[in-house]
Design an enzyme around this catalytic site. Structure first.
Site, PDB file in Angstrom:
ATOM      1  N   LYS A  15       0.835  -1.209   0.000  1.00 30.86           N
ATOM      2  CA  LYS A  15       0.000   0.000   0.000  1.00 30.86           C
ATOM      3  C   LYS A  15       0.873   1.264   0.000  1.00 30.86           C
ATOM      4  CE  LYS A  15      -2.123  -1.084   3.908  1.00 30.86           C
ATOM      5  NZ  LYS A  15      -1.468  -2.369   4.236  1.00 30.86           N
ATOM      6  N   ARG A  90      -8.783   0.926   8.783  1.00 28.87           N
ATOM      7  CA  ARG A  90      -8.402  -0.481   8.918  1.00 28.87           C
ATOM      8  C   ARG A  90      -9.487  -1.296   9.599  1.00 28.87           C
ATOM      9  NH1 ARG A  90      -2.345   0.307   9.112  1.00 28.87           N
ATOM     10  NH2 ARG A  90      -1.457  -1.693   8.606  1.00 28.87           N
ATOM     11  N   ARG A 129      12.135  -5.861   4.600  1.00 31.59           N
ATOM     12  CA  ARG A 129      11.993  -4.401   4.497  1.00 31.59           C
ATOM     13  C   ARG A 129      12.956  -3.702   5.450  1.00 31.59           C
ATOM     14  NH1 ARG A 129       6.084  -1.949   4.925  1.00 31.59           N
ATOM     15  NH2 ARG A 129       6.098  -2.725   7.067  1.00 31.59           N
ATOM     16  N   ARG A 162      12.194  -2.371  11.117  1.00 36.30           N
ATOM     17  CA  ARG A 162      11.150  -1.882  12.018  1.00 36.30           C
ATOM     18  C   ARG A 162      10.875  -2.935  13.085  1.00 36.30           C
ATOM     19  NH1 ARG A 162       6.244   0.139   8.224  1.00 36.30           N
ATOM     20  NH2 ARG A 162       5.068  -0.938   9.842  1.00 36.30           N
ATOM     21  N   ARG A 173       0.649  -9.439  13.405  1.00 38.48           N
ATOM     22  CA  ARG A 173      -0.025  -8.397  12.619  1.00 38.48           C
ATOM     23  C   ARG A 173      -0.919  -9.013  11.544  1.00 38.48           C
ATOM     24  NH1 ARG A 173       4.838  -5.259  10.383  1.00 38.48           N
ATOM     25  NH2 ARG A 173       3.388  -3.820   9.425  1.00 38.48           N
TER      26      ARG A 173
HETATM   27  P1  AMP Z   1       1.659   0.368   8.853  1.00 35.56           P
HETATM   28  O1  AMP Z   1       2.844   1.226   8.588  1.00 35.56           O
HETATM   29  O2  AMP Z   1       0.466   0.740   8.030  1.00 35.56           O
HETATM   30  O3  AMP Z   1       1.984  -1.102   8.774  1.00 35.56           O
HETATM   31  O4  AMP Z   1       1.222   0.641  10.376  1.00 35.56           O
HETATM   32  C1  AMP Z   1       2.098   0.386  11.441  1.00 35.56           C
HETATM   33  C2  AMP Z   1       1.355   0.306  12.735  1.00 35.56           C
HETATM   34  O5  AMP Z   1       0.688   1.561  13.009  1.00 35.56           O
HETATM   35  C3  AMP Z   1       0.234  -0.715  12.798  1.00 35.56           C
HETATM   36  O6  AMP Z   1       0.729  -2.021  13.085  1.00 35.56           O
HETATM   37  C4  AMP Z   1      -0.617  -0.166  13.927  1.00 35.56           C
HETATM   38  O7  AMP Z   1      -0.013  -0.378  15.189  1.00 35.56           O
HETATM   39  C5  AMP Z   1      -0.562   1.324  13.644  1.00 35.56           C
HETATM   40  N1  AMP Z   1      -1.623   1.719  12.706  1.00 35.56           N
HETATM   41  C6  AMP Z   1      -1.462   2.175  11.438  1.00 35.56           C
HETATM   42  N2  AMP Z   1      -2.637   2.450  10.867  1.00 35.56           N
HETATM   43  C7  AMP Z   1      -3.580   2.144  11.794  1.00 35.56           C
HETATM   44  C8  AMP Z   1      -5.004   2.199  11.804  1.00 35.56           C
HETATM   45  N3  AMP Z   1      -5.699   2.635  10.754  1.00 35.56           N
HETATM   46  N4  AMP Z   1      -5.642   1.791  12.929  1.00 35.56           N
HETATM   47  C9  AMP Z   1      -4.967   1.381  14.004  1.00 35.56           C
HETATM   48  N5  AMP Z   1      -3.630   1.297  14.064  1.00 35.56           N
HETATM   49  C10 AMP Z   1      -2.936   1.682  12.972  1.00 35.56           C
END
Ligand code: AMP
Length: 230
Positions: A15, A90, A129, A162, A173
């Site tokens: 994404k 999400r 990554r 990360r 996750r």
């Molecule tokens: P991402 O970079 O999109 O993988 O997001 C990393 C982390 O940020 C996720 O594992 C969640 O802990 C938090 N996070 C990101 N987007 C959301 C969301 N829409 N709702 C809740 N937590 C989020």
């Protein structure tokens, strides 16, 4: 705001990479919830401290907080040529929050694009990554290497794994995402906004698929290239 797209898909579906290209190639404004939270954590702000325990362990930040901060971010981009939301919503609760925000402004979404990928590919993308600890740029140890190993091409920062891309957290996750994804996809399906795309392959391939979709739906012409603002 012109075109308004949501990108859906599990962690590792691509994404963020796709949203970055849509920003570069089509001038859409890329809004990444994860990058926003990581930046707040890096800056040790109050919000960063509040979300750190969720983000570093791969759990979802509570809906109420996510909707509050993300709609504030969106309100700041009123004049954007278009929006591509990466990582928000999400959950169905967040999707309803986003809807309420848009409806209150007489706006709607054009589409929710789901990037479909086999689990083995997700795990290999996430575990390989590397991210710049200064500017947040993404790399991959096999498919998107920096010019100098361990150093960000863009800003010279150090590339790190990360915390939530460690193998044990990746598995968690993916499980959390699977539980939330089905009702979210149904939510957009019922509204005739859901588009499923194959998210495997290289960046250029996935971008071409999205471009074709955008052409087919008339978004490129009607919603972006005529520069309409609404
Ligand atoms: P991402 O970079 O999109 O993988 O997001 C990393 C982390 O940020 C996720 O594992 C969640 O802990 C938090 N996070 C990101 N987007 C959301 C969301 N829409 N709702 C809740 N937590 C989020």
């Amino acid at each position: 705001m012109g075109l308004r797209l949501v990108l859906l898909g599990p962690p590792g579906a691509g994404k963020g990479t796709l949203a970055g290209i849509l920003e570069k190639e089509l001038g859409l404004s890329h809004v990444s919830t994860g990058a926003f939270f990581r930046n707040e954590i890096r800056r040790r702000t109050r919000l960063g401290k509040a979300v750190n325990r969720y983000v570093s362990s791969g759990r979802l930040v509570p809906d109420e907080l996510v909707v509050r901060v993300m709609t504030r971010q969106l309100a700041r981009r009123r004049k954007a040529k278009g929006l591509v939301l990466d990582g928000f919503p999400r959950t169905v609760g967040q999707a309803k929050g986003l809807d309420a925000f848009l409806i209150a402004r007489g706006l709607g979404l054009d589409g929710a694009v789901y990037l479909d990928c086999p689990t083995s590919l997700l795990v290999s993308r996430l575990s390989g990554r590397r991210v710049c600890n200064r500017c947040g740029s993404n790399y991959h140890i096999r498919t998107m290497r920096p010019r100098v190993a361990g150093i960000c091409d863009a800003c010279g920062g150090a590339l790190i794994l990360r915390k939530d891309d460690q193998v044990k957290t990746i598995a968690k996750r993916l499980v959390i995402d699977r539980a939330k994804a089905r009702p979210l996809l149904e939510f957009y399906q019922q509204r005739h906004l859901l588009y499923r795309l194959n998210g495997s392959g290289g960046v250029a391939q996935v971008f071409q698929r999205v471009r074709r979709l955008m052409q087919r739906e008339g978004w490129l012409h009607d919603r972006i290239e005529d520069g309409r603002r609404d």
